[in-house]
Design an enzyme around this catalytic site. Structure first.
Site, PDB file in Angstrom:
ATOM      1  N   CYS A   1       3.088  -5.016   6.795  1.00 42.99           N
ATOM      2  CA  CYS A   1       2.678  -4.440   5.326  1.00 42.99           C
ATOM      3  C   CYS A   1       3.820  -4.062   4.630  1.00 42.99           C
ATOM      4  O   CYS A   1       5.162  -3.733   5.196  1.00 42.99           O
ATOM      5  CB  CYS A   1       1.535  -3.804   5.377  1.00 42.99           C
ATOM      6  SG  CYS A   1      -0.125  -4.434   5.782  1.00 42.99           S
ATOM      7  N   HIS A  20       0.907  -1.238   0.044  1.00 41.68           N
ATOM      8  CA  HIS A  20       0.050   0.156   0.036  1.00 41.68           C
ATOM      9  C   HIS A  20       0.818   1.206  -0.108  1.00 41.68           C
ATOM     10  O   HIS A  20       2.158   1.089   0.069  1.00 41.68           O
ATOM     11  CB  HIS A  20      -0.855  -0.022   1.148  1.00 41.68           C
ATOM     12  CG  HIS A  20      -0.090   0.012   2.434  1.00 41.68           C
ATOM     13  ND1 HIS A  20       0.379   1.046   2.996  1.00 41.68           N
ATOM     14  CD2 HIS A  20       0.121  -1.091   3.639  1.00 41.68           C
ATOM     15  CE1 HIS A  20       0.900   0.895   4.103  1.00 41.68           C
ATOM     16  NE2 HIS A  20       0.780  -0.382   4.662  1.00 41.68           N
TER      17      HIS A  20
END
Length: 344
Positions: free
Chosen positions: A211, A195
């Site tokens: 992440c 992301h």
């Protein structure tokens, strides 16, 4: 560290300014049997007051990669007139050249656009100590524009302990820690995402809760190019090596990721694979140079073949800047659906 330049190297730099709008560096794929791409860049620091992080962003690399390549530089304010090496040369990971490949040890994401004959390379942020990004082979299960972020109970508790009370849901927008785009990975119940971020300087560092982070323009470009179902392979390999078609052997060594607070990644023992041990046993390996490369951990490829003409890494930065494969830089002047308790 850079400004607008004219670079006669086989790659495309998509930004000519210090900003967070740079795109990936695009490299043509090397010929069969080769893994070596790009050329390092020799950069003389001007009196502009930019930090190492600013320079890293300008050249689409990460600050830890810059510190590996320039291990004596002041990370806050590099000395004007000093010469830095921008680590723009690398060996492709020894993986299938398909989809997305992430090497945690070098904090880079490689994307192989189908049928393009090129590879796009992005700097990334990854999981911090204790909340590491896992090694896996998976695929993109969902593309999510304008994601919201639902912090997990653990993340909210950690933030509260630091005096920060997170909302149950952070809406989409410029202040969302996930940025404007997210790619959900299938493995791990969908909790791992590739992301964007609202903190551009976190890219190139170990800062997330597991992440993978990209700069805003990078995730936008990657999001537009990849399809749901794209293969994603995450590896953790601080040592890369290649026997090139021209007979040269190269080693690229990164500092391994720390596994505790007191570990020094510059001195922690490396764990060579069996195939790397066989590579080192070749008769044409320069043993002294090989040992120097493994100690120095400069984060870019160095030729270690006997009579290869390489400059020893243990010599000073001025001589290091004359190593093969170095060119000079000339200065001129979204909404998550379903279970969105993703790790940040």
């Amino acid at each position: 560290m850079k400004s607008a330049t004219s670079l006669l190297i086989p790659m495309t730099f998509c930004s000519l300014m210090f900003s967070t709008t740079a795109l990936a560096v695009e490299y043509p794929l090397p010929p069969p049997g080769s893994r070596l791409i790009g050329q390092n860049i020799s950069y003389v620091v001007p009196e502009d007051g930019y930090s190492l992080a600013d320079i890293a962003a300008r050249y689409q690399t990460g600050v830890l990669l810059m510190l590996e390549a320039n291990n004596t530089v002041d990370p806050w304010l590099p000395k004007p007139g000093s010469t830095l090496t921008i680590p723009a040369q690398m060996l492709l990971p020894d993986t299938p050249r398909e989809g997305i490949v992430i090497n945690l040890a070098e904090l880079r994401l490689y994307y192989y656009p189908p049928g393009s004959g090129r590879v796009d390379v992005y700097p990334i942020g990854i999981g911090q100590l204790g909340r590491e990004t896992p090694v896996m082979v998976t695929r993109i299960s969902q593309k999510i524009p304008n994601p919201t972020w639902t912090p997990t109970a653990n993340i909210r508790a950690r933030s509260l302990a630091q005096g920060i009370k997170l909302p149950a849901v952070v809406p989409a927008g410029p202040n969302n820690p996930l940025g404007r785009y997210a790619l959900r990975l299938e493995q791990g119940g969908g909790e791992y995402l590739i992301h964007g971020t609202n903190v551009a300087r976190s890219v190139g560092l170990r800062v997330s809760s597991g992440c993978i982070r990209l700069r805003s323009a990078d995730i936008k470009a990657l999001f537009s190019r990849v399809a749901a179902g794209t293969r994603v392979q995450i590896i953790n390999e601080p040592i890369k090596y290649s026997a090139e078609p021209n007979g040269r052997r190269y080693i690229e060594v990164h500092q391994p990721l720390s596994s505790n607070d007191w570990e020094n990644p510059q001195t922690v023992p490396l764990a060579p694979s069996a195939s790397f041990q066989r590579f080192l046993a070749a008769a044409d390996i320069n043993k002294a140079e090989m040992d120097a490369v493994l100690r120095r951990r400069a984060g870019y490829p160095v030729p270690v073949t006997v009579n290869s003409g390489s400059v020893p890494l243990y010599e000073n930065a001025k001589r290091e800047s004359r190593q093969p494969g170095l060119v000079e830089a000339k200065q001129d002047g979204d909404r998550l659906t379903g279970n969105n308790d993703g790790l940040l």
